[in-house]
Scaffold this active site. Structure first.
Site, mmCIF file in Angstrom:
data_model
loop_
_atom_site.group_PDB
_atom_site.id
_atom_site.type_symbol
_atom_site.label_atom_id
_atom_site.label_comp_id
_atom_site.label_asym_id
_atom_site.label_seq_id
_atom_site.Cartn_x
_atom_site.Cartn_y
_atom_site.Cartn_z
ATOM 1 C CB SER A 102 26.374 28.432 36.590
ATOM 2 O OG SER A 102 26.433 29.030 35.641
ATOM 3 C CG ASP A 241 26.218 26.804 31.259
ATOM 4 O OD1 ASP A 241 25.122 26.807 31.238
ATOM 5 O OD2 ASP A 241 25.870 27.921 32.487
#
Length: 444
Positions: A102, A241
């Protein structure tokens, strides 16, 4: 029973250190594959990844694990996490895997699993897989070993699906948008989708080299995005992200807009149009009290869950909500996706920008957030939150805030840190409380 490997968002850690080793990835493939072998059909798993260097190693190990227990593998390359969720369901796969840590830097990696419905696994499924990890794998006879193949149209499929979420009667013609893809999974799909919808696109964070994912870019560091938006005279900036399941927005003045304001805009606009279900939205204990007060003023609820977009989604599904998310930028719109989707959320924001014909600085500031401070304290072991002095500091902080603020202390589910958050009407008091608790945690 406590989970040993799974955190709030799959299994995550530093690459080449337990549990993020190639050997462990192979075992995860074997265990997850065995758990989802059901029926006599030819079983299939979809594997996607972000752009970090270790993705090659983890992908190869997972393929080895899945095929050894009889599962066929479809590799789709670098795509956003929500693309893997979508493809798992649309391709009638039995399981989906996203290899990503992530928003973490390249030295970390992770494994996120999705069931055949495209949703992240339940606690029950994760516990079952953990139990299988402790056992010898059930390998199939040689003639039943799975096959693997790579497909090239996954990105196109996802772009098409994302564009379908944008209102058909609107276009982005004349809108200048800066998109920061964090040198991550959306570096190709996000700029393409925006351009195809008519926007003038300035793309940054689109030159991944395996080591620069989330490095001075993306939703966790929008500094360059802010500078680019102001310097180029853009109408808005969007920051994703590393795996593109979260979104942070920058207005035309270079100011950051977090997930709370984004949820306020989407929730209130859908409410006006009669689209909002559940009588409100769902977020976590970390969302600002200002958001809750704003929703209450509209006659709507803010239902809170523990931290983690999976828990937000569970509450949404259980109670019929269709908008939820986190302050960090995970925005879940269940009519369009089964997990957080930064691009899809961004398209909803852009649709409102066009429809309401307001500057982003006006459109995206619907409430005044209460002063809020979050600090993290890294720890090496033990149970610092059980120390008497820590408990006393927490109790004193709660008493000082009273009913005019909130205090949230928790262990991170993705790294060894204690997070201390306080919010209230007195900014100096909030800072003092957080600092005092952090000092006691360090001492413990």
């Amino acid at each position: 029973m406590t989970r040993k490997f799974f955190g709030t968002d799959g299994i995550r850690g530093r690459t080449n250190e337990a549990p993020m080793t190639a050997a462990m990835a192979q075992r995860i493939g074997q265990a997850a594959g065995a758990h989802f072998l059901r029926g006599e059909h030819r079983h299939r798993v979809v594997i996607g990844k972000d752009t970090r260097l270790s993705g090659y190693m983890m992908e190869t190990a997972l393929v080895s694990g899945f095929t050894s227990v009889g599962m066929d593998v479809v590799m789709v390359g670098p795509v956003p996490t929500p693309a893997v969720a979508m493809l798992t369901h649309s391709m009638r796969a039995d399981l989906g895997v996203m290899i990503s840590a992530s928003h973490n830097k390249f030295v970390d990696n992770g494994i996120k699993l999705f069931g055949p419905d495209g949703y992240k696994l339940s606690d029950k499924d994760e516990m079952a897989i953990e139990a299988l990890l402790e056992q010898e794998p059930r390998l199939v006879p040689a003639e039943q070993i799975g096959r693997s193949r790579r497909i090239e149209d996954a990105r196109g499929r996802y772009i098409h699906a994302a564009k379908l979420t944008f209102p058909k009667h609107l276009r982005l013609d004349g809108l200048k948008v800066v998109i920061d893809c964090a040198n991550g999974a959306a570096y190709q799909v996000a700029p393409s989708a925006l351009w195809e919808l008519g926007a003038t696109v300035i793309a940054i964070g689109v030159e991944p080299n395996g080591l620069n994912i989330n490095d001075g870019c993306g939703s966790t560091d929008p500094t360059v995005l802010k500078e680019t938006v102001v310097a180029s005279g853009a109408d808005i900036g969007l920051a994703l992200d590393g795996d593109a399941d979260r979104l942070i927005v920058v207005d035309e003045e270079g100011e950051s807009i977090d997930g709370d304001q984004l949820m306020a805009l989407i929730g209130s606009s859908w409410h006006r149009r009669g689209r909002l279900r559940g009588g409100g939205i769902v977020s976590t204990v970390m969302s600002n009290l200002g958001l809750e007060r704003y929703m209450n003023e509209l006659g709507l609820r803010l239902e809170r869950t523990q931290v983690g977009d999976r828990y937000v989604l569970e509450a949404m599904r259980a109670r019929g909500y269709n908008v939820g998310g986190e302050q960090s930028g995970h925005i879940i719109l269940s009519e369009y996706a089964t997990t957080g989707d930064g691009l899809v959320a961004g398209l909803q924001i852009l649709a409102e920008l066009v429809a309401q014909d307001k500057p982003a600085s006006e459109l995206l500031k619907l409430f005044e957030p209460l002063p809020q401070l979050l600090k993290s304290v890294r720890y090496g072991g033990g149970a610092p939150l059980e120390a008497d002095k820590v408990k006393a500091a927490i109790a004193a902080g709660e008493a000082a805030l009273g009913d005019k603020g909130r205090l949230v202390i928790r262990k991170s589910g993705t790294e060894p840190v204690i997070r201390v958050m306080a919010e209230g009407e007195d900014e100096a008091l909030v800072a003092r409380i957080v600092n005092e608790i952090c000092e006691e945690v360090k001492a413990a």
